[in-house]
Design a protein around this motif. Sequence first.
Motif, PDB file in Angstrom:
ATOM      1  N   MET A   1       0.849  -1.186   0.000  1.00  0.00           N
ATOM      2  CA  MET A   1       0.000   0.000   0.000  1.00  0.00           C
ATOM      3  C   MET A   1       0.886   1.238   0.000  1.00  0.00           C
ATOM      4  O   MET A   1       2.099   1.179   0.223  1.00  0.00           O
ATOM      5  CB  MET A   1      -0.902   0.022   1.235  1.00  0.00           C
ATOM      6  N   ARG A   2       0.283   2.397  -0.235  1.00  0.00           N
ATOM      7  CA  ARG A   2       0.985   3.664  -0.218  1.00  0.00           C
ATOM      8  C   ARG A   2       0.739   4.368   1.115  1.00  0.00           C
ATOM      9  O   ARG A   2      -0.358   4.290   1.672  1.00  0.00           O
ATOM     10  CB  ARG A   2       0.528   4.530  -1.391  1.00  0.00           C
ATOM     11  N   ALA A   3       1.796   5.040   1.616  1.00  0.00           N
ATOM     12  CA  ALA A   3       1.705   5.658   2.935  1.00  0.00           C
ATOM     13  C   ALA A   3       2.670   6.834   3.023  1.00  0.00           C
ATOM     14  O   ALA A   3       3.639   6.926   2.258  1.00  0.00           O
ATOM     15  CB  ALA A   3       2.032   4.629   4.017  1.00  0.00           C
ATOM     16  N   VAL A   4       2.405   7.732   3.990  1.00  0.00           N
ATOM     17  CA  VAL A   4       3.282   8.870   4.260  1.00  0.00           C
ATOM     18  C   VAL A   4       4.375   8.403   5.221  1.00  0.00           C
ATOM     19  O   VAL A   4       4.096   8.012   6.358  1.00  0.00           O
ATOM     20  CB  VAL A   4       2.498  10.045   4.871  1.00  0.00           C
ATOM     21  N   VAL A   5       5.620   8.463   4.749  1.00  0.00           N
ATOM     22  CA  VAL A   5       6.749   7.906   5.491  1.00  0.00           C
ATOM     23  C   VAL A   5       7.740   9.016   5.839  1.00  0.00           C
ATOM     24  O   VAL A   5       8.127   9.819   4.978  1.00  0.00           O
ATOM     25  CB  VAL A   5       7.453   6.810   4.664  1.00  0.00           C
ATOM     26  N   TYR A   6       8.140   9.048   7.100  1.00  0.00           N
ATOM     27  CA  TYR A   6       9.162   9.994   7.546  1.00  0.00           C
ATOM     28  C   TYR A   6      10.530   9.553   7.040  1.00  0.00           C
ATOM     29  O   TYR A   6      10.922   8.395   7.200  1.00  0.00           O
ATOM     30  CB  TYR A   6       9.166  10.061   9.076  1.00  0.00           C
ATOM     31  N   GLN A   7      11.268  10.499   6.441  1.00  0.00           N
ATOM     32  CA  GLN A   7      12.602  10.189   5.933  1.00  0.00           C
ATOM     33  C   GLN A   7      13.694  10.841   6.773  1.00  0.00           C
ATOM     34  O   GLN A   7      14.651  10.195   7.189  1.00  0.00           O
ATOM     35  CB  GLN A   7      12.721  10.618   4.477  1.00  0.00           C
ATOM     36  N   GLU A   8      13.565  12.144   7.015  1.00  0.00           N
ATOM     37  CA  GLU A   8      14.541  12.899   7.788  1.00  0.00           C
ATOM     38  C   GLU A   8      13.876  14.214   8.171  1.00  0.00           C
ATOM     39  O   GLU A   8      12.775  14.506   7.686  1.00  0.00           O
ATOM     40  CB  GLU A   8      15.806  13.165   6.969  1.00  0.00           C
ATOM     41  N   PRO A   9      14.498  15.006   9.055  1.00  0.00           N
ATOM     42  CA  PRO A   9      13.855  16.275   9.430  1.00  0.00           C
ATOM     43  C   PRO A   9      13.449  17.104   8.213  1.00  0.00           C
ATOM     44  O   PRO A   9      14.219  17.278   7.273  1.00  0.00           O
ATOM     45  CB  PRO A   9      14.939  16.966  10.258  1.00  0.00           C
ATOM     46  N   TYR A  10      12.201  17.529   8.261  1.00  0.00           N
ATOM     47  CA  TYR A  10      11.574  18.352   7.226  1.00  0.00           C
ATOM     48  C   TYR A  10      11.384  17.612   5.902  1.00  0.00           C
ATOM     49  O   TYR A  10      11.242  18.243   4.862  1.00  0.00           O
ATOM     50  CB  TYR A  10      12.377  19.648   6.996  1.00  0.00           C
ATOM     51  N   LYS A  11      11.316  16.290   5.951  1.00  0.00           N
ATOM     52  CA  LYS A  11      11.098  15.545   4.718  1.00  0.00           C
ATOM     53  C   LYS A  11      10.281  14.280   4.977  1.00  0.00           C
ATOM     54  O   LYS A  11      10.705  13.402   5.731  1.00  0.00           O
ATOM     55  CB  LYS A  11      12.420  15.163   4.059  1.00  0.00           C
ATOM     56  N   VAL A  12       9.102  14.228   4.382  1.00  0.00           N
ATOM     57  CA  VAL A  12       8.314  13.003   4.320  1.00  0.00           C
ATOM     58  C   VAL A  12       8.039  12.698   2.856  1.00  0.00           C
ATOM     59  O   VAL A  12       8.129  13.581   1.994  1.00  0.00           O
ATOM     60  CB  VAL A  12       6.969  13.117   5.091  1.00  0.00           C
ATOM     61  N   ALA A  13       7.724  11.447   2.563  1.00  0.00           N
ATOM     62  CA  ALA A  13       7.449  11.043   1.185  1.00  0.00           C
ATOM     63  C   ALA A  13       6.350   9.997   1.181  1.00  0.00           C
ATOM     64  O   ALA A  13       6.150   9.283   2.171  1.00  0.00           O
ATOM     65  CB  ALA A  13       8.712  10.491   0.524  1.00  0.00           C
ATOM     66  N   ASP A  16       5.664   3.101  -1.140  1.00  0.00           N
ATOM     67  CA  ASP A  16       5.033   1.788  -1.032  1.00  0.00           C
ATOM     68  C   ASP A  16       5.580   1.083   0.197  1.00  0.00           C
ATOM     69  O   ASP A  16       6.806   0.987   0.378  1.00  0.00           O
ATOM     70  CB  ASP A  16       5.311   0.947  -2.276  1.00  0.00           C
ATOM     71  N   VAL A  17       4.688   0.614   1.055  1.00  0.00           N
ATOM     72  CA  VAL A  17       5.077  -0.131   2.251  1.00  0.00           C
ATOM     73  C   VAL A  17       4.251  -1.416   2.301  1.00  0.00           C
ATOM     74  O   VAL A  17       3.307  -1.595   1.540  1.00  0.00           O
ATOM     75  CB  VAL A  17       4.849   0.704   3.533  1.00  0.00           C
ATOM     76  N   ASP A  18       4.599  -2.300   3.217  1.00  0.00           N
ATOM     77  CA  ASP A  18       3.869  -3.562   3.336  1.00  0.00           C
ATOM     78  C   ASP A  18       2.415  -3.322   3.709  1.00  0.00           C
ATOM     79  O   ASP A  18       2.108  -2.457   4.543  1.00  0.00           O
ATOM     80  CB  ASP A  18       4.510  -4.456   4.405  1.00  0.00           C
ATOM     81  N   ASP A  19       1.527  -4.102   3.118  1.00  0.00           N
ATOM     82  CA  ASP A  19       0.121  -4.035   3.499  1.00  0.00           C
ATOM     83  C   ASP A  19      -0.045  -4.517   4.936  1.00  0.00           C
ATOM     84  O   ASP A  19       0.622  -5.467   5.363  1.00  0.00           O
ATOM     85  CB  ASP A  19      -0.728  -4.937   2.602  1.00  0.00           C
ATOM     86  N   PRO A  20      -0.925  -3.897   5.706  1.00  0.00           N
ATOM     87  CA  PRO A  20      -1.220  -4.426   7.037  1.00  0.00           C
ATOM     88  C   PRO A  20      -1.967  -5.749   6.920  1.00  0.00           C
ATOM     89  O   PRO A  20      -2.645  -6.001   5.915  1.00  0.00           O
ATOM     90  CB  PRO A  20      -2.095  -3.343   7.665  1.00  0.00           C
ATOM     91  N   ARG A  21      -1.862  -6.560   7.951  1.00  0.00           N
ATOM     92  CA  ARG A  21      -2.551  -7.855   7.954  1.00  0.00           C
ATOM     93  C   ARG A  21      -2.999  -8.175   9.372  1.00  0.00           C
ATOM     94  O   ARG A  21      -2.562  -7.551  10.339  1.00  0.00           O
ATOM     95  CB  ARG A  21      -1.613  -8.952   7.446  1.00  0.00           C
ATOM     96  N   ILE A  22      -3.879  -9.136   9.480  1.00  0.00           N
ATOM     97  CA  ILE A  22      -4.309  -9.609  10.793  1.00  0.00           C
ATOM     98  C   ILE A  22      -3.129 -10.343  11.439  1.00  0.00           C
ATOM     99  O   ILE A  22      -2.647 -11.335  10.919  1.00  0.00           O
ATOM    100  CB  ILE A  22      -5.524 -10.552  10.672  1.00  0.00           C
ATOM    101  N   GLU A  23      -2.660  -9.824  12.565  1.00  0.00           N
ATOM    102  CA  GLU A  23      -1.548 -10.451  13.277  1.00  0.00           C
ATOM    103  C   GLU A  23      -2.012 -11.187  14.530  1.00  0.00           C
ATOM    104  O   GLU A  23      -1.366 -12.145  14.968  1.00  0.00           O
ATOM    105  CB  GLU A  23      -0.508  -9.388  13.663  1.00  0.00           C
ATOM    106  N   ASP A  24      -3.112 -10.729  15.104  1.00  0.00           N
ATOM    107  CA  ASP A  24      -3.693 -11.363  16.285  1.00  0.00           C
ATOM    108  C   ASP A  24      -5.193 -11.513  16.043  1.00  0.00           C
ATOM    109  O   ASP A  24      -5.791 -10.721  15.297  1.00  0.00           O
ATOM    110  CB  ASP A  24      -3.455 -10.520  17.537  1.00  0.00           C
TER     111      ASP A  24
END
Length: 379
Positions: A1-13, A16-24
Amino acid sequence: MRAVVYQEPYKVAVEDVDDPRIEDPTDVVIKITTAAICGSDLHMYEGRTAAESGIVFGHENMGIVEEVGDAVASVKVGDRVVLPFNVACGFCVNCQLHNKTGFCLTVNEGFAGGAYGYVSMGPYTGGQAEYLRVPFADFNCLSLPEGDDHENDFAMLADIFPTGWHGTELAGLRPGQTIAVFGAGPVGLMAAYSAMIRGASRVFVVDQVRSRLKLGEEIGATAIDFSDGDPVEQIRDQTDGEGTDCGVDAVGYQATADDGEEQPAVVLNQLVQTVRPMGTLGVVGLYVPSDPGGPTDHARNGELLFKMGEFFEKGQKMGTGQADVKSYNRQLRDLIIAGVASPSFVVSKEISLDEAPEAYERFDNREDGYSKVVIKPGS
Protein backbone atom coordinates in the motif's frame (compact mmCIF):
# COMPACT_ATOMS: atom_id res chain seq x y z
CA MET A 1 0.00 0.00 0.00
CA ARG A 2 0.98 3.66 -0.22
CA ALA A 3 1.70 5.66 2.93
CA VAL A 4 3.28 8.87 4.26
CA VAL A 5 6.75 7.91 5.49
CA TYR A 6 9.16 9.99 7.55
CA GLN A 7 12.60 10.19 5.93
CA GLU A 8 14.54 12.90 7.79
CA PRO A 9 13.85 16.27 9.43
CA TYR A 10 11.57 18.35 7.23
CA LYS A 11 11.10 15.55 4.72
CA VAL A 12 8.31 13.00 4.32
CA ALA A 13 7.45 11.04 1.18
CA VAL A 14 4.64 8.85 -0.11
CA GLU A 15 6.12 5.37 -0.48
CA ASP A 16 5.03 1.79 -1.03
CA VAL A 17 5.08 -0.13 2.25
CA ASP A 18 3.87 -3.56 3.34
CA ASP A 19 0.12 -4.04 3.50
CA PRO A 20 -1.22 -4.43 7.04
CA ARG A 21 -2.55 -7.86 7.95
CA ILE A 22 -4.31 -9.61 10.79
CA GLU A 23 -1.55 -10.45 13.28
CA ASP A 24 -3.69 -11.36 16.29
CA PRO A 25 -7.25 -12.72 16.39
CA THR A 26 -8.42 -9.49 18.07
CA ASP A 27 -7.27 -7.35 15.11
CA VAL A 28 -9.16 -5.78 12.25
CA VAL A 29 -7.84 -4.06 9.13
CA ILE A 30 -9.59 -0.92 7.93
CA LYS A 31 -9.52 0.97 4.66
CA ILE A 32 -8.74 4.57 5.56
CA THR A 33 -11.32 7.08 4.37
CA THR A 34 -9.98 10.08 6.33
CA ALA A 35 -6.76 10.71 8.22
CA ALA A 36 -5.55 14.02 9.59
CA ILE A 37 -2.22 15.76 9.98
CA CYS A 38 -1.74 16.77 13.61
CA GLY A 39 0.37 19.51 15.14
CA SER A 40 2.14 16.87 17.20
CA ASP A 41 3.26 15.22 13.93
CA LEU A 42 5.33 18.35 13.35
CA HIS A 43 7.50 17.56 16.37
CA MET A 44 8.70 14.45 14.53
CA TYR A 45 8.70 16.17 11.14
CA GLU A 46 11.04 18.89 12.45
CA GLY A 47 13.43 16.39 14.04
CA ARG A 48 12.43 17.42 17.57
CA THR A 49 12.00 13.81 18.72
CA ALA A 50 13.93 10.56 18.48
CA ALA A 51 11.89 9.48 15.45
CA GLU A 52 13.86 7.37 12.98
CA SER A 53 13.49 7.14 9.23
CA GLY A 54 10.76 4.77 8.09
CA ILE A 55 7.93 5.64 10.48
CA VAL A 56 4.53 5.77 8.79
CA PHE A 57 2.85 8.85 10.22
CA GLY A 58 -0.77 9.26 11.25
CA HIS A 59 -2.61 8.85 14.55
CA GLU A 60 -5.95 10.47 13.60
CA ASN A 61 -7.70 7.77 11.61
CA MET A 62 -11.10 6.56 10.48
CA GLY A 63 -12.36 4.21 7.80
CA ILE A 64 -14.28 1.10 6.80
CA VAL A 65 -13.54 -2.35 8.21
CA GLU A 66 -12.12 -4.62 5.48
CA GLU A 67 -10.97 -7.71 7.41
CA VAL A 68 -11.80 -9.08 10.87
CA GLY A 69 -9.86 -11.40 13.17
CA ASP A 70 -11.45 -14.59 14.47
CA ALA A 71 -11.83 -13.31 18.04
CA VAL A 72 -13.48 -9.99 17.17
CA ALA A 73 -17.07 -9.95 18.45
CA SER A 74 -18.59 -6.49 17.97
CA VAL A 75 -17.01 -5.22 14.75
CA LYS A 76 -17.81 -6.60 11.31
CA VAL A 77 -16.71 -6.09 7.72
CA GLY A 78 -18.27 -2.94 6.29
CA ASP A 79 -18.55 -1.08 9.60
CA ARG A 80 -17.58 2.58 9.59
CA VAL A 81 -15.33 3.33 12.56
CA VAL A 82 -13.10 6.01 14.05
CA LEU A 83 -10.11 5.11 16.21
CA PRO A 84 -8.76 6.82 19.31
CA PHE A 85 -5.16 7.80 18.72
CA ASN A 86 -4.47 5.84 21.92
CA VAL A 87 -3.93 2.15 21.26
CA ALA A 88 -5.23 0.38 24.38
CA CYS A 89 -6.01 -3.14 25.55
CA GLY A 90 -9.07 -2.51 27.71
CA PHE A 91 -8.09 -4.95 30.45
CA CYS A 92 -4.93 -3.68 32.19
CA VAL A 93 -5.25 -1.84 35.51
CA ASN A 94 -4.95 1.59 33.89
CA CYS A 95 -7.55 0.85 31.23
CA GLN A 96 -10.02 -1.05 33.35
CA LEU A 97 -9.70 0.31 36.88
CA HIS A 98 -8.66 3.91 36.23
CA ASN A 99 -10.19 4.48 32.75
CA LYS A 100 -6.79 5.82 31.66
CA THR A 101 -6.60 4.31 28.19
CA GLY A 102 -3.92 6.82 27.19
CA PHE A 103 -1.63 5.08 29.67
CA CYS A 104 -2.28 1.42 28.78
CA LEU A 105 0.27 -0.95 30.29
CA THR A 106 -0.15 -3.72 27.71
CA VAL A 107 0.34 -2.31 24.24
CA ASN A 108 3.83 -0.80 24.51
CA GLU A 109 6.28 -2.79 26.58
CA GLY A 110 8.11 -0.71 29.18
CA PHE A 111 6.01 2.40 28.56
CA ALA A 112 2.58 3.55 29.70
CA GLY A 113 0.65 4.27 26.51
CA GLY A 114 0.62 3.46 22.82
CA ALA A 115 -0.42 5.23 19.63
CA TYR A 116 -0.47 4.83 15.87
CA GLY A 117 2.45 6.21 13.89
CA TYR A 118 4.29 8.00 16.68
CA VAL A 119 7.80 7.72 18.07
CA SER A 120 8.17 5.68 21.28
CA MET A 121 4.47 4.80 21.25
CA GLY A 122 4.78 1.17 20.19
CA PRO A 123 5.06 -0.84 16.98
CA TYR A 124 1.86 0.52 15.43
CA THR A 125 1.95 1.80 11.88
CA GLY A 126 0.23 5.12 11.27
CA GLY A 127 -2.89 5.71 9.23
CA GLN A 128 -1.77 8.36 6.75
CA ALA A 129 -2.00 5.46 4.36
CA GLU A 130 -4.48 3.39 2.41
CA TYR A 131 -5.03 0.74 5.11
CA LEU A 132 -4.41 0.30 8.84
CA ARG A 133 -4.21 -2.59 11.29
CA VAL A 134 -6.23 -1.99 14.48
CA PRO A 135 -5.30 -4.13 17.52
CA PHE A 136 -7.83 -4.97 20.26
CA ALA A 137 -10.48 -3.87 17.80
CA ASP A 138 -13.55 -4.50 19.95
CA PHE A 139 -12.18 -2.00 22.45
CA ASN A 140 -10.56 0.52 20.12
CA CYS A 141 -13.13 0.91 17.33
CA LEU A 142 -15.91 3.46 17.83
CA SER A 143 -18.82 2.64 15.54
CA LEU A 144 -20.30 5.41 13.39
CA PRO A 145 -23.49 5.71 11.37
CA GLU A 146 -23.36 4.24 7.88
CA GLY A 147 -22.72 6.51 4.91
CA ASP A 148 -20.48 9.53 4.75
CA ASP A 149 -22.40 12.13 6.75
CA HIS A 150 -20.26 14.15 9.21
CA GLU A 151 -17.09 12.53 7.82
CA ASN A 152 -14.76 15.36 8.84
CA ASP A 153 -16.61 15.92 12.12
CA PHE A 154 -16.16 12.29 13.08
CA ALA A 155 -12.49 12.36 12.05
CA MET A 156 -11.91 14.95 14.77
CA LEU A 157 -12.95 12.29 17.33
CA ALA A 158 -9.66 10.47 16.86
CA ASP A 159 -7.71 13.11 18.73
CA ILE A 160 -8.27 16.86 18.73
CA PHE A 161 -11.91 17.11 19.83
CA PRO A 162 -11.46 14.72 22.79
CA THR A 163 -8.07 16.31 23.54
CA GLY A 164 -9.57 19.79 23.61
CA TRP A 165 -12.38 18.52 25.83
CA HIS A 166 -9.80 16.80 28.02
CA GLY A 167 -8.00 20.11 28.45
CA THR A 168 -11.14 21.68 29.89
CA GLU A 169 -11.69 18.62 32.08
CA LEU A 170 -8.13 18.81 33.46
CA ALA A 171 -8.71 22.51 34.07
CA GLY A 172 -11.80 21.69 36.15
CA LEU A 173 -14.02 24.00 34.11
CA ARG A 174 -17.55 24.42 35.49
CA PRO A 175 -20.52 26.19 33.89
CA GLY A 176 -20.35 29.95 34.30
CA GLN A 177 -16.58 30.08 34.79
CA THR A 178 -13.98 31.92 32.72
CA ILE A 179 -11.12 30.16 30.97
CA ALA A 180 -7.99 31.14 29.05
CA VAL A 181 -6.78 28.83 26.29
CA PHE A 182 -3.20 29.44 25.20
CA GLY A 183 -2.74 28.32 21.60
CA ALA A 184 -5.30 28.67 18.82
CA GLY A 185 -4.14 25.74 16.76
CA PRO A 186 -6.62 22.90 16.21
CA VAL A 187 -6.35 21.55 19.77
CA GLY A 188 -6.61 25.00 21.32
CA LEU A 189 -9.64 25.80 19.18
CA MET A 190 -11.20 22.49 20.23
CA ALA A 191 -10.54 23.37 23.88
CA ALA A 192 -12.21 26.75 23.38
CA TYR A 193 -15.11 25.11 21.52
CA SER A 194 -15.48 22.51 24.27
CA ALA A 195 -15.51 25.28 26.88
CA MET A 196 -18.32 27.03 25.02
CA ILE A 197 -20.34 23.79 24.87
CA ARG A 198 -19.69 23.20 28.58
CA GLY A 199 -21.12 26.60 29.52
CA ALA A 200 -18.12 28.82 30.15
CA SER A 201 -19.17 32.41 30.66
CA ARG A 202 -16.16 33.73 28.79
CA VAL A 203 -13.40 32.06 26.79
CA PHE A 204 -10.12 33.77 25.92
CA VAL A 205 -7.95 32.34 23.14
CA VAL A 206 -4.29 33.42 22.97
CA ASP A 207 -2.18 33.24 19.81
CA GLN A 208 -0.55 35.53 17.27
CA VAL A 209 -1.73 33.89 14.04
CA ARG A 210 -4.58 36.10 12.90
CA SER A 211 -6.44 33.43 10.90
CA ARG A 212 -6.52 31.14 13.94
CA LEU A 213 -7.70 33.91 16.24
CA LYS A 214 -10.46 34.72 13.74
CA LEU A 215 -11.74 31.15 13.99
CA GLY A 216 -11.78 31.53 17.76
CA GLU A 217 -13.84 34.69 17.46
CA GLU A 218 -16.29 32.93 15.13
CA ILE A 219 -17.14 30.39 17.84
CA GLY A 220 -17.63 33.13 20.43
CA ALA A 221 -14.22 33.33 22.08
CA THR A 222 -12.34 36.54 22.84
CA ALA A 223 -9.13 36.70 20.80
CA ILE A 224 -5.91 37.77 22.53
CA ASP A 225 -3.05 38.51 20.12
CA PHE A 226 0.14 38.27 22.16
CA SER A 227 2.04 40.24 19.53
CA ASP A 228 -0.04 43.23 20.70
CA GLY A 229 1.28 43.00 24.24
CA ASP A 230 1.56 40.77 27.30
CA PRO A 231 -1.40 38.35 27.12
CA VAL A 232 -1.55 38.15 30.91
CA GLU A 233 -2.13 41.87 31.16
CA GLN A 234 -4.60 41.85 28.29
CA ILE A 235 -6.72 39.19 30.01
CA ARG A 236 -6.49 40.83 33.42
CA ASP A 237 -7.61 44.11 31.88
CA GLN A 238 -10.74 42.35 30.65
CA THR A 239 -11.48 40.50 33.91
CA ASP A 240 -11.32 43.40 36.38
CA GLY A 241 -7.77 42.44 37.27
CA GLU A 242 -8.75 38.99 38.57
CA GLY A 243 -7.64 36.75 35.74
CA THR A 244 -9.57 33.64 34.76
CA ASP A 245 -10.95 30.76 36.82
CA CYS A 246 -8.89 28.22 34.91
CA GLY A 247 -6.70 27.80 31.85
CA VAL A 248 -5.48 25.37 29.20
CA ASP A 249 -2.00 25.00 27.70
CA ALA A 250 -2.59 23.80 24.13
CA VAL A 251 0.92 24.74 22.94
CA GLY A 252 3.53 22.60 24.67
CA TYR A 253 7.30 22.65 24.65
CA GLN A 254 7.83 24.51 21.37
CA ALA A 255 6.22 27.69 22.69
CA THR A 256 7.59 31.02 21.51
CA ALA A 257 7.62 34.57 22.81
CA ASP A 258 6.28 37.49 20.80
CA ASP A 259 9.68 38.03 19.13
CA GLY A 260 9.75 34.45 17.87
CA GLU A 261 12.32 33.26 20.40
CA GLU A 262 11.58 29.75 21.60
CA GLN A 263 10.89 29.65 25.34
CA PRO A 264 9.63 26.18 26.31
CA ALA A 265 8.03 27.23 29.61
CA VAL A 266 6.56 30.56 28.56
CA VAL A 267 2.97 29.34 28.21
CA LEU A 268 3.03 27.43 31.50
CA ASN A 269 4.31 30.51 33.28
CA GLN A 270 1.81 32.83 31.61
CA LEU A 271 -0.98 30.48 32.67
CA VAL A 272 0.21 30.63 36.27
CA GLN A 273 0.04 34.41 36.06
CA THR A 274 -3.31 34.47 34.21
CA VAL A 275 -5.30 32.05 36.36
CA ARG A 276 -6.61 33.33 39.67
CA PRO A 277 -5.55 31.95 43.08
CA MET A 278 -6.96 28.44 43.66
CA GLY A 279 -7.56 28.02 39.94
CA THR A 280 -6.57 25.03 37.85
CA LEU A 281 -4.34 24.56 34.81
CA GLY A 282 -5.04 21.86 32.23
CA VAL A 283 -1.95 20.97 30.20
CA VAL A 284 -2.57 19.05 26.97
CA GLY A 285 0.20 20.66 24.93
CA LEU A 286 2.98 18.13 24.40
CA TYR A 287 6.02 18.06 26.69
CA VAL A 288 8.79 15.49 26.24
CA PRO A 289 11.65 14.21 28.40
CA SER A 290 14.13 14.70 25.57
CA ASP A 291 14.16 17.39 22.88
CA PRO A 292 17.12 17.25 20.45
CA GLY A 293 16.33 20.75 19.19
CA GLY A 294 15.81 22.47 22.54
CA PRO A 295 17.21 25.99 22.88
CA THR A 296 19.18 25.19 26.07
CA ASP A 297 20.84 22.19 27.69
CA HIS A 298 18.02 22.04 30.24
CA ALA A 299 15.36 22.18 27.53
CA ARG A 300 17.07 19.41 25.60
CA ASN A 301 16.59 17.24 28.70
CA GLY A 302 12.98 18.23 29.26
CA GLU A 303 13.85 20.49 32.19
CA LEU A 304 11.94 23.78 32.23
CA LEU A 305 12.24 26.93 34.34
CA PHE A 306 8.75 26.96 35.88
CA LYS A 307 7.29 29.63 38.20
CA MET A 308 6.84 27.12 41.00
CA GLY A 309 6.87 29.81 43.69
CA GLU A 310 3.93 31.73 42.23
CA PHE A 311 2.11 28.48 41.41
CA PHE A 312 2.48 27.39 45.06
CA GLU A 313 1.69 30.80 46.49
CA LYS A 314 -1.56 31.00 44.52
CA GLY A 315 -2.60 27.50 45.60
CA GLN A 316 -3.18 26.44 42.03
CA LYS A 317 -3.56 22.91 40.72
CA MET A 318 -2.40 21.37 37.46
CA GLY A 319 -3.63 18.41 35.45
CA THR A 320 -1.44 17.01 32.69
CA GLY A 321 -1.17 14.20 30.19
CA GLN A 322 -2.49 13.06 26.86
CA ALA A 323 -6.22 12.58 26.49
CA ASP A 324 -7.85 9.25 27.26
CA VAL A 325 -9.93 9.48 24.10
CA LYS A 326 -12.29 6.67 25.02
CA SER A 327 -13.43 8.64 28.06
CA TYR A 328 -15.03 11.17 25.72
CA ASN A 329 -15.40 9.95 22.14
CA ARG A 330 -18.76 8.18 22.45
CA GLN A 331 -20.48 11.18 24.01
CA LEU A 332 -18.82 13.61 21.61
CA ARG A 333 -19.92 11.43 18.69
CA ASP A 334 -23.48 11.69 19.93
CA LEU A 335 -23.20 15.47 20.23
CA ILE A 336 -22.20 15.54 16.56
CA ILE A 337 -25.09 13.29 15.54
CA ALA A 338 -27.49 15.46 17.54
CA GLY A 339 -26.25 18.60 15.81
CA VAL A 340 -24.89 20.13 19.00
CA ALA A 341 -21.24 19.98 17.90
CA SER A 342 -19.58 20.46 14.51
CA PRO A 343 -15.84 20.27 15.20
CA SER A 344 -14.95 20.17 11.50
CA PHE A 345 -15.04 23.97 11.48
CA VAL A 346 -11.27 23.72 12.08
CA VAL A 347 -10.67 21.74 8.87
CA SER A 348 -8.99 24.05 6.40
CA LYS A 349 -8.12 21.72 3.53
CA GLU A 350 -8.76 18.25 2.10
CA ILE A 351 -5.95 16.63 0.14
CA SER A 352 -4.98 13.37 -1.52
CA LEU A 353 -2.22 11.15 -0.18
CA ASP A 354 0.15 12.41 -2.88
CA GLU A 355 -0.24 15.98 -1.64
CA ALA A 356 0.83 15.15 1.91
CA PRO A 357 4.54 16.08 1.63
CA GLU A 358 3.70 19.57 0.39
CA ALA A 359 0.97 19.92 3.03
CA TYR A 360 3.46 19.08 5.80
CA GLU A 361 5.79 21.80 4.59
CA ARG A 362 3.02 24.39 4.35
CA PHE A 363 1.52 23.39 7.71
CA ASP A 364 4.93 23.64 9.34
CA ASN A 365 5.26 27.16 7.89
CA ARG A 366 1.87 28.08 9.41
CA GLU A 367 0.55 29.10 6.00
CA ASP A 368 -3.07 30.19 5.71
CA GLY A 369 -5.29 27.32 4.66
CA TYR A 370 -3.12 24.66 6.29
CA SER A 371 -4.21 24.89 9.93
CA LYS A 372 -5.98 21.49 9.89
CA VAL A 373 -5.44 19.26 6.89
CA VAL A 374 -7.32 16.02 6.33
CA ILE A 375 -6.09 13.35 3.94
CA LYS A 376 -8.47 11.37 1.73
CA PRO A 377 -6.41 8.39 0.50
CA GLY A 378 -9.10 7.35 -1.95
CA SER A 379 -9.16 10.69 -3.76
